[in-house]
Design a protein around this motif. Structure first.
Motif, mmCIF file in Angstrom:
data_model
loop_
_atom_site.group_PDB
_atom_site.id
_atom_site.type_symbol
_atom_site.label_atom_id
_atom_site.label_comp_id
_atom_site.label_asym_id
_atom_site.label_seq_id
_atom_site.Cartn_x
_atom_site.Cartn_y
_atom_site.Cartn_z
ATOM 1 N N VAL A 139 0.852 -1.190 0.000
ATOM 2 C CA VAL A 139 0.000 0.000 0.000
ATOM 3 C C VAL A 139 0.890 1.243 0.000
ATOM 4 C CG1 VAL A 139 -1.534 1.395 1.466
ATOM 5 C CG2 VAL A 139 -1.991 -1.031 1.158
ATOM 6 N N ARG A 140 0.474 2.208 -0.789
ATOM 7 C CA ARG A 140 1.081 3.548 -0.734
ATOM 8 C C ARG A 140 0.114 4.390 0.093
ATOM 9 N NH1 ARG A 140 4.353 7.248 -3.894
ATOM 10 N NH2 ARG A 140 3.468 9.345 -3.718
ATOM 11 N N LEU A 141 0.501 4.676 1.328
ATOM 12 C CA LEU A 141 -0.326 5.473 2.231
ATOM 13 C C LEU A 141 0.184 6.902 2.188
ATOM 14 C CD1 LEU A 141 -2.471 5.890 4.439
ATOM 15 C CD2 LEU A 141 -0.761 5.107 6.112
ATOM 16 N N GLU A 142 -0.632 7.767 1.632
ATOM 17 C CA GLU A 142 -0.304 9.191 1.616
ATOM 18 C C GLU A 142 -1.008 9.798 2.821
ATOM 19 O OE1 GLU A 142 -1.286 10.802 -2.216
ATOM 20 O OE2 GLU A 142 0.110 9.450 -3.243
ATOM 21 N N LEU A 148 4.069 6.672 2.960
ATOM 22 C CA LEU A 148 4.542 5.467 3.638
ATOM 23 C C LEU A 148 4.199 4.251 2.804
ATOM 24 C CD1 LEU A 148 2.868 6.848 6.731
ATOM 25 C CD2 LEU A 148 5.266 6.241 6.851
ATOM 26 N N LEU A 149 5.130 3.315 2.707
ATOM 27 C CA LEU A 149 4.866 2.046 2.043
ATOM 28 C C LEU A 149 4.587 1.021 3.123
ATOM 29 C CD1 LEU A 149 7.529 2.030 -0.808
ATOM 30 C CD2 LEU A 149 5.140 2.771 -0.893
ATOM 31 N N VAL A 150 3.401 0.418 3.051
ATOM 32 C CA VAL A 150 2.983 -0.573 4.038
ATOM 33 C C VAL A 150 2.876 -1.897 3.306
ATOM 34 C CG1 VAL A 150 1.294 -1.111 5.834
ATOM 35 C CG2 VAL A 150 1.657 1.277 5.172
ATOM 36 N N ARG A 151 3.696 -2.864 3.708
ATOM 37 C CA ARG A 151 3.812 -4.133 2.984
ATOM 38 C C ARG A 151 2.925 -5.224 3.589
ATOM 39 N NH1 ARG A 151 8.185 -1.185 2.431
ATOM 40 N NH2 ARG A 151 9.324 -1.189 0.475
ATOM 41 N N ALA A 152 2.796 -6.319 2.859
ATOM 42 C CA ALA A 152 1.994 -7.466 3.312
ATOM 43 C C ALA A 152 2.421 -7.876 4.720
ATOM 44 C CB ALA A 152 2.145 -8.634 2.343
ATOM 45 N N GLY A 153 1.437 -8.076 5.578
ATOM 46 C CA GLY A 153 1.695 -8.456 6.962
ATOM 47 C C GLY A 153 1.838 -7.275 7.901
ATOM 48 N N GLU A 154 1.927 -6.073 7.347
ATOM 49 C CA GLU A 154 2.033 -4.872 8.175
ATOM 50 C C GLU A 154 0.670 -4.191 8.256
ATOM 51 O OE1 GLU A 154 6.666 -3.688 7.227
ATOM 52 O OE2 GLU A 154 5.090 -2.628 6.131
ATOM 53 N N ALA A 155 0.486 -3.409 9.302
ATOM 54 C CA ALA A 155 -0.778 -2.700 9.510
ATOM 55 C C ALA A 155 -0.486 -1.216 9.700
ATOM 56 C CB ALA A 155 -1.503 -3.253 10.733
ATOM 57 N N ALA A 156 -1.504 -0.412 9.511
ATOM 58 C CA ALA A 156 -1.399 1.022 9.733
ATOM 59 C C ALA A 156 -2.647 1.489 10.473
ATOM 60 C CB ALA A 156 -1.267 1.769 8.403
ATOM 61 N N VAL A 162 -6.089 13.855 9.295
ATOM 62 C CA VAL A 162 -4.949 14.151 8.438
ATOM 63 C C VAL A 162 -5.367 13.775 7.019
ATOM 64 C CG1 VAL A 162 -2.547 13.566 7.921
ATOM 65 C CG2 VAL A 162 -3.331 13.634 10.301
ATOM 66 N N PRO A 163 -5.155 14.640 6.022
ATOM 67 C CA PRO A 163 -5.511 14.264 4.646
ATOM 68 C C PRO A 163 -4.812 12.951 4.279
ATOM 69 C CG PRO A 163 -4.900 16.580 4.768
ATOM 70 C CD PRO A 163 -4.570 15.974 6.101
ATOM 71 N N HIS A 164 -5.586 12.011 3.740
ATOM 72 C CA HIS A 164 -5.021 10.680 3.502
ATOM 73 C C HIS A 164 -5.594 10.033 2.248
ATOM 74 C CE1 HIS A 164 -8.705 10.083 5.817
ATOM 75 N NE2 HIS A 164 -8.813 8.894 5.229
ATOM 76 N N ALA A 165 -4.790 9.137 1.685
ATOM 77 C CA ALA A 165 -5.217 8.310 0.560
ATOM 78 C C ALA A 165 -4.519 6.958 0.706
ATOM 79 C CB ALA A 165 -4.853 8.955 -0.763
ATOM 80 N N VAL A 166 -5.259 5.888 0.439
ATOM 81 C CA VAL A 166 -4.725 4.531 0.471
ATOM 82 C C VAL A 166 -4.735 4.033 -0.966
ATOM 83 C CG1 VAL A 166 -5.071 2.193 1.356
ATOM 84 C CG2 VAL A 166 -5.605 4.164 2.814
ATOM 85 N N LEU A 167 -3.546 3.784 -1.521
ATOM 86 C CA LEU A 167 -3.408 3.460 -2.935
ATOM 87 C C LEU A 167 -2.576 2.193 -3.114
ATOM 88 C CD1 LEU A 167 -2.391 7.094 -3.855
ATOM 89 C CD2 LEU A 167 -4.647 6.080 -4.251
ATOM 90 N N ALA A 168 -2.728 1.566 -4.269
ATOM 91 C CA ALA A 168 -1.890 0.424 -4.626
ATOM 92 C C ALA A 168 -0.536 0.943 -5.076
ATOM 93 C CB ALA A 168 -2.551 -0.383 -5.732
ATOM 94 N N HIS A 169 0.514 0.234 -4.697
ATOM 95 C CA HIS A 169 1.867 0.621 -5.085
ATOM 96 C C HIS A 169 2.471 -0.510 -5.910
ATOM 97 C CE1 HIS A 169 5.780 2.525 -4.806
ATOM 98 N NE2 HIS A 169 6.298 1.360 -4.447
ATOM 99 N N GLU A 170 2.700 -0.259 -7.177
ATOM 100 C CA GLU A 170 3.349 -1.225 -8.081
ATOM 101 C C GLU A 170 2.621 -2.565 -8.138
ATOM 102 O OE1 GLU A 170 7.419 -1.516 -6.843
ATOM 103 O OE2 GLU A 170 7.891 0.498 -7.545
ATOM 104 N N GLY A 171 1.315 -2.552 -8.254
ATOM 105 C CA GLY A 171 0.541 -3.781 -8.387
ATOM 106 C C GLY A 171 -0.668 -3.769 -7.476
ATOM 107 N N THR A 172 -1.552 -4.704 -7.729
ATOM 108 C CA THR A 172 -2.787 -4.794 -6.939
ATOM 109 C C THR A 172 -2.462 -5.100 -5.483
ATOM 110 O OG1 THR A 172 -3.993 -5.548 -8.884
ATOM 111 C CG2 THR A 172 -4.969 -6.054 -6.746
#
Length: 191
Positions: A139-142, A148-156, A162-172
């Motif tokens: 996940v690309r968490l803006e 911030l890059l949040v990877r598989a197995g990690e949580a946020a 705070v202005p925010h967006a949760v986006l895919a980073h380099e793939g689904t």
């Protein structure tokens, strides 16, 4: 015999006995708490006495439960959730919390694709907090000025003021999200 094979009265009797035993109460101790004789309670539990509402109320109270909990159906419809996917451009959502879940809390699995259209004003602000666990992908968490890059197995977990967006980073990416009322309204009921 499985619970779903039991009749309603038999299920209530089984629940009464199970609650009594799990709480470590003898027939005498339960009888003293609910002002019924131990033999009456025994006959209720074994089916040698019919169930009466005026006996269930004090029994439920003495066992620390409710009448609703004693008489609720034993089917799996209130246990197993069979979500239907909801599709939008680049986003698929499965609602995982039943309507009778904790008030104000919604659990959803979301699949976010890199093809999800993005508007410059997509960063949202609303009261509350959000939480998500990345199941697969990154996940690309803006979040404000940070990325911030949040990877598989990690949580946020973050304040949604705070202005925010949760986006895919380099793939689904797939995430398990927990939203409060404002987060559900903002992120799951867009447009």
């Amino acid at each position: 015999m499985k619970q779903d094979e039991l009749g309603t009265e038999d299920l209530i009797r089984q629940r009464l006995r199970s609650l009594r035993v799990s709480r470590g109460l003898s027939l005498d101790a339960l009888g003293a708490r609910c002002h019924l004789t131990p033999s009456t309670i025994s006959r209720i539990e074994t089916g040698h006495r019919r169930l009466a509402f005026d006996q269930l109320v004090p029994l439920a109270r003495a066992l620390g439960t409710s009448i609703d909990a004693l008489v609720e159906p034993a089917g799996d419809d209130d246990v197993v959730i069979r979500p239907e996917p909801q599709h939008a451009a680049g986003l698929t959502t499965w609602l995982l919390s039943p309507e009778r879940a904790l008030p104000g809390i919604t659990v959803a699995k979301m699949r976010i694709g890199t093809d999800r259209p993005r508007e410059p004003a997509e960063r949202r602000v609303h009261p509350g907090r959000e939480w998500f666990l990345v199941l697969s992908g990154t996940v690309r968490l803006e979040l404000g000025d940070r990325v911030l890059l949040v990877r598989a197995g990690e949580a946020a977990s973050f304040s949604t003021m705070v202005p925010h967006a949760v986006l895919a980073h380099e793939g689904t990416v797939e995430v398990l999200s927990i939203f409060d009322v404002d987060g559900e309204r903002t992120h799951l009921h867009e447009g």
